[in-house]
Design an enzyme around this catalytic site. Structure first.
Site, PDB file in Angstrom:
ATOM      1  CB  SER A 142      -0.806   0.016   1.162  1.00  0.00           C
ATOM      2  OG  SER A 142      -1.510   1.385   1.338  1.00  0.00           O
ATOM      3  CE1 TYR A 155      -4.510  -1.806   4.751  1.00  0.00           C
ATOM      4  CE2 TYR A 155      -3.466   0.322   4.452  1.00  0.00           C
ATOM      5  CZ  TYR A 155      -4.148  -0.905   4.102  1.00  0.00           C
ATOM      6  OH  TYR A 155      -4.359  -1.080   2.726  1.00  0.00           O
TER       7      TYR A 155
END
Length: 287
Positions: A142, A155
């Site tokens: 990401s 995350y």
């Protein structure tokens, strides 16, 4: 790998978003598919969309945090298709909250899916990819694997871990002269449902003044790239044997920002969230 025709690709998280788009784009190029997702309904919808293409498609309802399940799936694909050439470790979830407020169980949950799921997929498929004589591992990190964000420690941790694993893996494969390669993908804001399915701790509302649904809506405003566009960029990266693939102008901006301001970027993001929080708190107060 210059062509996907008559190759066999395994795709996790194929029931929606980037995973579905990857499956469709691969099928259009004559690639046979083994698709998996924890969501049976979404997986079936993807299979129906693939029915128009003359390729073999097998499906598996799979929780990527289940190590035995992932290994069994890899073996089953080889039994069903005769070989496997590509694994797209795409399945993932999101989590937001302060480090103080998130529980150890919250961190374990996201690491089990976002990191261990990728690790299991990498380890389970690598021997099969090597036997195919032409293999590629594609792990989805990401932009949060490039730069850390406030309220996103879980995350961030999982996506930085995916990046570290994949970059080291690529070097291992090169040192050993393997017929397998690896690419780490860093998508920016992609128009998927990840924000709606994320776990959001109450600490986010306390700081920002936004409810969970409001926080998801604000986050989704940053989703500027379609899954189809993301899939095309990823597959181009595989054909070029790229080490790193950045998807979207936001990913390129994050990458540049961290290169230019390797530690100061944190102050910028903190101020941005603080300004957004003030707006949310004023909105909540006037509601």
């Amino acid at each position: 790998m210059k062509s996907f025709s008559n190759k066999v690709a395994a795709v996790t998280g194929a029931g929606s978003g980037i995973g579905r788009a990857l499956a469709l784009n691969l099928a259009q190029q004559g690639c046979h598919l083994a698709i998996a997702d924890v969501n049976a309904k979404g997986l079936e919808e993807t299979r129906d969309l693939l029915a128009q293409y003359p390729v073999k498609v097998t499906t598996e309802i799979l929780d990527v945090s289940d190590r035995a399940g992932v290994y069994a799936w890899a073996d089953k694909i080889v039994a069903d298709h005769g070989q496997v050439n590509l694994i797209f470790n795409n399945a993932g979830v999101a989590l937001s909250g302060t480090v103080e407020s998130l529980s150890l169980e919250d961190y374990q949950w996201i690491m089990d899916i976002n990191f261990n799921g990728v690790l299991y997929g990498t380890k389970a498929f690598l021997p099969h990819l090597q036997r195919s004589g032409d293999g590629h591992i594609i792990n989805i990190s990401s932009i949060f694997g490039l730069a850390s964000q406030p309220l996103m420690s879980g995350y961030n941790a999982s996506k930085f871990a995916v990046r570290g694993l994949t970059e080291s893996l690529r070097q291992d494969l090169e040192i050993s002269g393997s017929c397998v390669s690896a690419t780490c993908v860093h998508p920016g804001g992609i128009k998927t449902n990840i924000a709606r399915t994320a776990r959001t701790d109450a600490s986010v509302t306390a700081i920002t003044g936004n409810s969970q649904s409001e926080a998801a809506a604000e986050f989704e405003k940053l989703f500027i790239t379609t899954p189809d566009k993301a899939a095309k960029v990823i597959l181009t990266g595989v054909r070029k044997n790229s080490r790193r693939v950045l998807i979207g102008p936001d990913a390129k901006f994050f990458d540049l920002l961290v290169r230019m301001l390797p530690s100061s970027y944190q102050w910028i993001f903190t101020k941005a969230v603080q300004l957004q929080a003030k707006k949310g708190q004023r909105r909540a107060k006037n509601a």
